[in-house]
Motif scaffolding. Structure first.
Motif, PDB file in Angstrom:
ATOM      1  N   TYR A 135      -5.239  -7.943 -11.501  1.00 48.75           N
ATOM      2  CA  TYR A 135      -3.853  -8.283 -11.825  1.00 48.75           C
ATOM      3  C   TYR A 135      -2.848  -7.358 -11.128  1.00 48.75           C
ATOM      4  CZ  TYR A 135      -6.380 -10.735 -15.471  1.00 48.75           C
ATOM      5  OH  TYR A 135      -7.260 -11.533 -16.146  1.00 48.75           O
ATOM      6  N   SER A 136      -3.156  -6.954  -9.904  1.00 47.10           N
ATOM      7  CA  SER A 136      -2.283  -6.021  -9.192  1.00 47.10           C
ATOM      8  C   SER A 136      -0.901  -6.618  -8.912  1.00 47.10           C
ATOM      9  CB  SER A 136      -2.940  -5.560  -7.890  1.00 47.10           C
ATOM     10  OG  SER A 136      -3.246  -6.657  -7.077  1.00 47.10           O
ATOM     11  N   TYR A 137      -0.856  -7.897  -8.555  1.00 46.19           N
ATOM     12  CA  TYR A 137       0.422  -8.561  -8.282  1.00 46.19           C
ATOM     13  C   TYR A 137       1.304  -8.562  -9.527  1.00 46.19           C
ATOM     14  CZ  TYR A 137       3.735 -12.226  -7.052  1.00 46.19           C
ATOM     15  OH  TYR A 137       4.886 -12.930  -6.821  1.00 46.19           O
ATOM     16  N   GLU A 138       0.733  -8.970 -10.652  1.00 45.88           N
ATOM     17  CA  GLU A 138       1.489  -9.050 -11.904  1.00 45.88           C
ATOM     18  C   GLU A 138       1.918  -7.664 -12.383  1.00 45.88           C
ATOM     19  OE1 GLU A 138      -1.427 -10.524 -11.356  1.00 45.88           O
ATOM     20  OE2 GLU A 138      -1.030 -12.675 -11.549  1.00 45.88           O
ATOM     21  N   LEU A 139       1.021  -6.685 -12.230  1.00 44.82           N
ATOM     22  CA  LEU A 139       1.332  -5.318 -12.654  1.00 44.82           C
ATOM     23  C   LEU A 139       2.518  -4.752 -11.879  1.00 44.82           C
ATOM     24  CD1 LEU A 139       0.498  -2.829 -14.367  1.00 44.82           C
ATOM     25  CD2 LEU A 139      -0.930  -2.150 -12.424  1.00 44.82           C
ATOM     26  N   LEU A 140       2.502  -4.926 -10.570  1.00 41.73           N
ATOM     27  CA  LEU A 140       3.604  -4.411  -9.750  1.00 41.73           C
ATOM     28  C   LEU A 140       4.902  -5.149 -10.035  1.00 41.73           C
ATOM     29  CD1 LEU A 140       1.822  -3.815  -6.348  1.00 41.73           C
ATOM     30  CD2 LEU A 140       2.533  -2.119  -8.039  1.00 41.73           C
ATOM     31  N   ASN A 141       4.814  -6.430 -10.286  1.00 43.63           N
ATOM     32  CA  ASN A 141       6.002  -7.201 -10.610  1.00 43.63           C
ATOM     33  C   ASN A 141       6.623  -6.734 -11.922  1.00 43.63           C
ATOM     34  OD1 ASN A 141       7.938  -9.119 -10.167  1.00 43.63           O
ATOM     35  ND2 ASN A 141       6.691 -10.835 -10.860  1.00 43.63           N
ATOM     36  N   ILE A 142       5.780  -6.418 -12.902  1.00 42.46           N
ATOM     37  CA  ILE A 142       6.280  -5.929 -14.196  1.00 42.46           C
ATOM     38  C   ILE A 142       6.838  -4.513 -14.066  1.00 42.46           C
ATOM     39  CG2 ILE A 142       5.555  -5.215 -16.514  1.00 42.46           C
ATOM     40  CD1 ILE A 142       3.556  -7.580 -16.422  1.00 42.46           C
ATOM     41  N   LEU A 143       6.102  -3.640 -13.362  1.00 37.42           N
ATOM     42  CA  LEU A 143       6.495  -2.228 -13.279  1.00 37.42           C
ATOM     43  C   LEU A 143       7.729  -1.999 -12.413  1.00 37.42           C
ATOM     44  CD1 LEU A 143       3.093  -0.341 -12.946  1.00 37.42           C
ATOM     45  CD2 LEU A 143       4.607  -0.423 -14.921  1.00 37.42           C
ATOM     46  N   TRP A 144       7.696  -2.521 -11.188  1.00 32.31           N
ATOM     47  CA  TRP A 144       8.745  -2.153 -10.228  1.00 32.31           C
ATOM     48  C   TRP A 144       9.527  -3.328  -9.670  1.00 32.31           C
ATOM     49  CZ3 TRP A 144       4.296   1.043  -8.111  1.00 32.31           C
ATOM     50  CH2 TRP A 144       4.234   2.275  -8.757  1.00 32.31           C
ATOM     51  N   GLY A 145       9.146  -4.527  -9.983  1.00 31.51           N
ATOM     52  CA  GLY A 145       9.917  -5.671  -9.512  1.00 31.51           C
ATOM     53  C   GLY A 145       9.349  -6.311  -8.259  1.00 31.51           C
ATOM     54  N   GLU A 146      10.081  -7.298  -7.813  1.00 28.19           N
ATOM     55  CA  GLU A 146       9.635  -8.160  -6.712  1.00 28.19           C
ATOM     56  C   GLU A 146       9.478  -7.424  -5.378  1.00 28.19           C
ATOM     57  OE1 GLU A 146       8.227 -11.685  -5.368  1.00 28.19           O
ATOM     58  OE2 GLU A 146       8.950 -11.410  -7.412  1.00 28.19           O
ATOM     59  N   LYS A 147      10.284  -6.399  -5.129  1.00 29.60           N
ATOM     60  CA  LYS A 147      10.228  -5.766  -3.806  1.00 29.60           C
ATOM     61  C   LYS A 147       8.962  -4.942  -3.593  1.00 29.60           C
ATOM     62  CE  LYS A 147      12.840  -1.587  -4.849  1.00 29.60           C
ATOM     63  NZ  LYS A 147      13.939  -0.760  -4.463  1.00 29.60           N
ATOM     64  N   TRP A 148       8.224  -4.612  -4.655  1.00 34.18           N
ATOM     65  CA  TRP A 148       6.996  -3.834  -4.523  1.00 34.18           C
ATOM     66  C   TRP A 148       5.748  -4.706  -4.526  1.00 34.18           C
ATOM     67  CZ3 TRP A 148       6.915   1.106  -3.116  1.00 34.18           C
ATOM     68  CH2 TRP A 148       8.090   1.834  -3.256  1.00 34.18           C
ATOM     69  N   VAL A 149       5.895  -5.983  -4.665  1.00 38.23           N
ATOM     70  CA  VAL A 149       4.746  -6.880  -4.751  1.00 38.23           C
ATOM     71  C   VAL A 149       3.919  -6.853  -3.460  1.00 38.23           C
ATOM     72  CG1 VAL A 149       4.117  -9.316  -5.005  1.00 38.23           C
ATOM     73  CG2 VAL A 149       5.814  -8.321  -6.496  1.00 38.23           C
ATOM     74  N   ASN A 150       4.542  -6.512  -2.342  1.00 42.06           N
ATOM     75  CA  ASN A 150       3.803  -6.413  -1.078  1.00 42.06           C
ATOM     76  C   ASN A 150       2.700  -5.358  -1.135  1.00 42.06           C
ATOM     77  OD1 ASN A 150       5.432  -8.372   0.001  1.00 42.06           O
ATOM     78  ND2 ASN A 150       6.835  -6.911   0.948  1.00 42.06           N
ATOM     79  N   GLY A 151       2.787  -4.441  -2.065  1.00 43.28           N
ATOM     80  CA  GLY A 151       1.774  -3.400  -2.197  1.00 43.28           C
ATOM     81  C   GLY A 151       0.586  -3.806  -3.047  1.00 43.28           C
ATOM     82  N   ALA A 152       0.574  -5.035  -3.550  1.00 40.03           N
ATOM     83  CA  ALA A 152      -0.516  -5.488  -4.431  1.00 40.03           C
ATOM     84  C   ALA A 152      -1.867  -5.441  -3.728  1.00 40.03           C
ATOM     85  CB  ALA A 152      -0.226  -6.895  -4.936  1.00 40.03           C
TER      86      ALA A 152
END
Length: 185
Positions: A135-152
């Motif tokens: 759930y890396s995509y969802e975790l990053l979206n919850i924690l830091w928002g859409e701009k960090w999703v590239n780091g999933a």
């Protein structure tokens, strides 16, 4: 700049202690002691220098090849992957060091304790691994928002680090308790 930082600190401390303290330095050293001190300092300088190169070289290579954006994403994902190990640091470092030190003479008990602590750390980090891997995509979206999703993708790859790092910290503490600092270095 890293080399300057390592060398400047001792030089500044030497100048301050030489100017502001009453006890003056005498340069009458035993040649054998002086040689031993020089060899020790030289080994530590080499060890610390290689550690700095080991820690900083990947960042320099990544930024030169893939750019600073990728380096920022990887650094942030590595930070996130280290959080469970930081939270378990008191177990992996302090509790285990006391256990290993108190049982120096019983190698069988030390080995069993090391294995039990490693399994305990593995069990405690397993939920974080599962969350970060699946759930890396969802975790990053919850924690830091859409701009960090590239780091999933990077977080998913670094999720194995979540399992390995606490066990490494426990093993490093085990070696420190046995006074095998050179193996750790």
């Amino acid at each position: 700049s890293l080399l300057f930082r390592e060398i400047a600190g001792p030089i500044i401390l030497f100048i301050i202690s030489f100017k502001y303290f009453n006890k003056k330095i005498s340069f009458s050293y035993d040649k054998k002691e002086l040689k031993e001190m020089f060899l020790f300092v030289f080994k530590m300088l080499f060890s610390r220098g290689s550690e700095i190169i080991y820690l900083k070289a990947p960042s320099i290579i990544i930024s030169n090849i893939s750019g600073t954006t990728t380096l920022g994403l990887i650094s942030q994902m590595l930070y996130l992957a280290q959080l469970p190990a930081v939270a378990l640091g008191p177990i992996a470092n302090k509790v285990s060091y006391v256990f290993y030190s108190n049982n120096k003479n019983n190698e069988n008990l030390q080995n069993n304790g090391r294995n039990i602590i490693s399994i305990l750390l593995l069990i405690m980090t397993l939920p974080f691994f599962i969350i970060c891997y699946f759930y890396s995509y969802e975790l990053l979206n919850i924690l830091w928002g859409e701009k960090w999703v590239n780091g999933a993708n990077y977080l998913q790859q670094l999720s194995v680090f979540i399992l390995i790092y606490p066990i490494f910290m426990n093993f490093r503490t085990f070696l420190y308790s046995k006074l095998k600092n050179e193996l750790v270095t």
